[in-house]
Design a protein around this motif. Structure first.
Motif, PDB file in Angstrom:
ATOM      1  N   GLU A   1       0.824  -1.202   0.000  1.00 35.40           N
ATOM      2  CA  GLU A   1       0.000   0.000   0.000  1.00 35.40           C
ATOM      3  C   GLU A   1       0.865   1.261   0.000  1.00 35.40           C
ATOM      4  OE1 GLU A   1      -2.997   0.018   3.048  1.00 35.40           O
ATOM      5  OE2 GLU A   1      -3.612  -2.037   2.569  1.00 35.40           O
TER       6      GLU A   1
ATOM      7  N   ARG B   1       3.893   1.554  -1.294  1.00 31.73           N
ATOM      8  CA  ARG B   1       4.447   1.682  -2.645  1.00 31.73           C
ATOM      9  C   ARG B   1       3.408   2.235  -3.618  1.00 31.73           C
ATOM     10  NH1 ARG B   1       8.715  -0.178  -5.670  1.00 31.73           N
ATOM     11  NH2 ARG B   1       8.281  -0.298  -7.901  1.00 31.73           N
ATOM     12  N   ARG B   2       2.208   1.670  -3.590  1.00 34.70           N
ATOM     13  CA  ARG B   2       1.156   2.121  -4.500  1.00 34.70           C
ATOM     14  C   ARG B   2       0.836   3.589  -4.271  1.00 34.70           C
ATOM     15  NH1 ARG B   2      -2.783   4.346  -4.273  1.00 34.70           N
ATOM     16  NH2 ARG B   2      -3.042   3.934  -2.076  1.00 34.70           N
TER      17      ARG B   2
ATOM     18  N   GLU C   1       3.637   5.721  -5.658  1.00 31.13           N
ATOM     19  CA  GLU C   1       3.564   5.735  -7.120  1.00 31.13           C
ATOM     20  C   GLU C   1       2.450   6.669  -7.591  1.00 31.13           C
ATOM     21  OE1 GLU C   1       3.194   1.579  -7.988  1.00 31.13           O
ATOM     22  OE2 GLU C   1       5.373   1.313  -8.142  1.00 31.13           O
ATOM     23  N   GLN C   2       1.331   6.672  -6.883  1.00 26.14           N
ATOM     24  CA  GLN C   2       0.241   7.580  -7.240  1.00 26.14           C
ATOM     25  C   GLN C   2       0.645   9.035  -6.993  1.00 26.14           C
ATOM     26  OE1 GLN C   2      -2.768   6.814  -8.729  1.00 26.14           O
ATOM     27  NE2 GLN C   2      -2.888   9.043  -8.951  1.00 26.14           N
TER      28      GLN C   2
END
Length: 171
Positions: A78, A80-81, A84-85
């Motif tokens: 979560e 990392r995501r 990235e967002q």
């Protein structure tokens, strides 16, 4: 990527939207006014008119930002995501390093002075918290240095390594 107009309120919040600072027309003329770089000789010659035309505008500079955040543990996937967002939403991010309880974000910001660059940096995490689904961490560190200082540190071997590879990486 959703780009808000300056001053627009993002959905679900009552705060102003974070907007990126565009490169101003004065950015390339900064050397003319500072008396350094290639433009310094132009001031005394044919380029003197350019210095006169821009003398009343504030000078924009590039600032290297390192923002450190930490808080309660969150699943690495979560984190990392979310980072990235954030990089997608704020395309000037160079690199992010993360663990399950802290992260470091490095990027370049254009601003008139250190105060403006720091103010934008301090708003970055909070203003993207909902849209990027960032962990509810707090800012625990902020470093803002000008471009010349950043490159001097790199040249002398005691600064942070250049932000390569670009992207989101675990510690």
């Amino acid at each position: 990527m959703r780009r808000a107009r300056p001053g627009a309120v993002p959905r679900g919040t009552t705060e102003r939207a974070l907007t990126s600072v565009e490169a101003g027309a004065d950015f390339d003329d900064a050397a003319l006014r500072s008396g350094t770089g290639e433009g310094a000789t132009a001031r005394t010659g044919a380029g003197a008119g350019a210095a006169d035309r821009t003398s009343d505008r504030p000078v924009s500079k590039l600032w290297h930002i390192t923002l450190s955040v930490s808080g309660r543990e969150a699943p690495l996937g979560e984190v990392r995501r979310a980072l990235e967002q954030l990089a997608h939403d704020h395309p000037f991010l160079l690199t992010s390093r993360y663990a399950n309880d802290h992260a470091e974000i490095r990027y370049w910001e254009e601003a008139r002075d250190l105060h403006d660059a720091a103010a934008v940096a301090l708003r970055l995490w909070g203003e993207h918290r909902q849209s990027a689904k960032l962990p509810p961490w707090e800012i625990v560190g902020l470093e803002v240095i000008d471009r010349e200082t950043y490159h001097q540190r790199i040249a002398e071997g005691y600064g942070p390594p250049p932000a390569a590879p670009v992207g989101v990486h675990p510690y």
